[in-house]
Design an enzyme around this catalytic site. Structure first.
Site, PDB file in Angstrom:
ATOM      1  N   ARG A  61      11.817 -23.125  -0.534  1.00 28.60           N
ATOM      2  CA  ARG A  61      12.494 -22.897   0.742  1.00 28.60           C
ATOM      3  C   ARG A  61      12.614 -21.392   0.987  1.00 28.60           C
ATOM      4  O   ARG A  61      12.717 -20.604   0.035  1.00 28.60           O
ATOM      5  CB  ARG A  61      13.880 -23.529   0.719  1.00 28.60           C
ATOM      6  CG  ARG A  61      13.880 -25.032   0.632  1.00 28.60           C
ATOM      7  CD  ARG A  61      15.292 -25.559   0.383  1.00 28.60           C
ATOM      8  NE  ARG A  61      16.274 -24.989   1.296  1.00 28.60           N
ATOM      9  CZ  ARG A  61      17.588 -25.254   1.242  1.00 28.60           C
ATOM     10  NH1 ARG A  61      18.056 -26.060   0.289  1.00 28.60           N
ATOM     11  NH2 ARG A  61      18.423 -24.714   2.095  1.00 28.60           N
ATOM     12  N   HIS A 152      22.945 -38.691 -10.928  1.00 36.71           N
ATOM     13  CA  HIS A 152      22.428 -37.749 -11.910  1.00 36.71           C
ATOM     14  C   HIS A 152      21.988 -38.521 -13.144  1.00 36.71           C
ATOM     15  O   HIS A 152      22.196 -39.735 -13.254  1.00 36.71           O
ATOM     16  CB  HIS A 152      23.483 -36.707 -12.272  1.00 36.71           C
ATOM     17  CG  HIS A 152      23.600 -35.594 -11.265  1.00 36.71           C
ATOM     18  ND1 HIS A 152      22.584 -34.707 -11.024  1.00 36.71           N
ATOM     19  CD2 HIS A 152      24.630 -35.245 -10.432  1.00 36.71           C
ATOM     20  CE1 HIS A 152      22.969 -33.840 -10.094  1.00 36.71           C
ATOM     21  NE2 HIS A 152      24.198 -34.151  -9.713  1.00 36.71           N
ATOM     22  N   ASP A 182      16.473 -37.242 -16.988  1.00 34.54           N
ATOM     23  CA  ASP A 182      15.771 -36.176 -16.277  1.00 34.54           C
ATOM     24  C   ASP A 182      14.383 -35.890 -16.844  1.00 34.54           C
ATOM     25  O   ASP A 182      13.405 -35.842 -16.099  1.00 34.54           O
ATOM     26  CB  ASP A 182      16.594 -34.878 -16.324  1.00 34.54           C
ATOM     27  CG  ASP A 182      17.680 -34.842 -15.266  1.00 34.54           C
ATOM     28  OD1 ASP A 182      17.654 -35.676 -14.353  1.00 34.54           O
ATOM     29  OD2 ASP A 182      18.566 -33.972 -15.353  1.00 34.54           O
TER      30      ASP A 182
END
Length: 401
Positions: A61, A152, A182
């Site tokens: 970004r 999460h 993750d």
């Protein structure tokens, strides 16, 4: 094949010039991947592909959120260049589509529907590039009643059955590092899925979507234990041989307050462990009876506390007992075995794990340090076929920065 830690492996990145345009070294040399910048599992999957030689371009970004550390410390961002693109502009979307048209794969880790709203979902991307492997990384998956819920690692491994199985028998589940969701169940499975789809695309000429969900990956990691449950051999949290219940597969404290690990699960290794500890004739109860485990653990613990960790290493490290010291990250990088194999390398003065696994004919190169978002604008886009005047025009229009 051996490696040694090499200091300052990438001085170019240290000078702010970014990572190499192409990483031909490694089994994935020649592959081109567009990575939509994200968190944890997505960057880890991109790191794995880049470590193996793929040319990965990270699309950041223009105004990335503040991070807890300087960019150079995010080792999972290594081995790739970065451009900052305004995806809210038509020019930004058009630029990403142009990159996708010349890519082998794309990685994105947004919530379901975000890429579609940007006009960069699988349908338009595959229309541009029918061989594209479109990798999607989420926690819950692309569909299902919880697909849009935030979450999460801890939540994904909780729903998979993994979290409930970890901890002491009479205590609550223990939260592990976010390795299971993750990285193990997330990024690793995405990288594996994309590698599979890339092989298939080379054969069929057709790309596809890889839907990698952390809850799916964590569940897959539990396959062995679901088998034990189905066979009536799962005793519950903290009671299995490898889950903390047994005294011969456990961690013990030493005289200096450090720890060692024992994995003497097989009878021959256990017999040698007792011999090395001077307990072969101590009349320890039968280990086959789980009721005896607490008594055996107490006796082993008493003996292990009589020496320091280094003293036990000197005696047991190469013995037939299945032994290893419990090391800190700093100690692990300095251990003679890891140094001999080059398990850790030094990049710009910072120690980090080396690329894995290893290949006899197409070895991976030493990692190149991660770069600041957008720093590689001209070099990166030139490597994807854009002329300098065109890049300057995109910058002037605010499409890239």
């Amino acid at each position: 094949m051996s490696r040694t830690a090499v200091p300052n492996a990438n001085s170019t990145a240290a000078e702010g010039k970014g990572a190499p345009v192409s990483r031909a070294t490694g089994p994935l040399g020649g592959l081109r991947v567009v990575e939509m910048a994200g968190l944890a599992p997505g960057p880890f999957a991109a790191m794995m592909l880049a470590d193996m030689g793929a040319t990965v371009l990270r699309v950041d970004r223009p105004d990335p959120a503040p991070r807890a550390m300087a960019q150079r410390f995010y080792f999972t961002d290594r081995n790739r260049r970065s451009i900052a693109v305004d995806l809210k502009s038509t020019g930004g979307v058009a630029l990403v589509k142009r990159l996708v048209a010349g890519a082998d794969a794309l990685i994105e880790g947004f919530r379901p529907g975000v890429m579609e709203r940007l006009g960069l979902g699988p349908e338009p991307c595959l229309a541009l590039n029918p061989k594209l492997v479109y990798g999607r990384m989420t926690g819950w998956g692309q569909e299902g009643p919880m697909a849009m819920a935030p979450g999460h690692d801890i939540n994904y491994i909780a729903l998979s059955g993994a979290l409930e199985a970890i901890g002491e028998a009479d205590g609550p589940p223990v939260v592990p590092l976010n390795l299971v969701g993750d990285f193990g169940g997330g990024g690793m499975y995405l990288a594996f899925g994309m590698a599979c789809a890339l092989i298939e695309a080379a054969r069929s000429g057709k790309g596809q979507v890889v839907d990698a969900a952390m809850v799916d990956g964590a569940a897959s990691l539990m396959t062995y234990f679901f088998g034990h449950r189905a066979g009536g051999a799962w005793p519950g949290r903290g009671r299995s041989v490898t889950g903390g219940g047994s005294p011969f597969y456990a961690v013990y404290e030493t005289r200096d307050g450090k720890y060692i690990s024992i994995g003497s699960a097989e009878p021959k290794f256990y017999a040698e462990l007792l011999r090395q500890m001077g307990l072969e004739n101590a009349g320890l109860p039968d280990r086959a009876d789980t009721a005896n485990w607490p008594a055996i653990r107490a006796q082993l613990a008493d003996v292990f506390r009589t020496r320091t960790r280094d003293e036990w290493c000197a005696q047991l490290e190469t013995s037939e007992t299945c032994f290893a010291p419990v090391l800190s990250m700093e100690e692990a990088a300095a251990h003679p075995h890891n140094r001999a194999r080059g398990t850790f390398v030094e990049v710009d003065g910072m120690v980090q794990p080396a690329p894995a696994p290893r290949f006899s004919r197409t070895p991976a190169a030493l990692p190149a340090a991660g770069v600041e978002p957008g720093i590689d604008l001209h070099a990166a886009l030139a490597g994807w076929g854009l002329e300098r005047t065109e890049i300057d025009g995109l910058a002037a229009a605010g499409v890239v920065s």
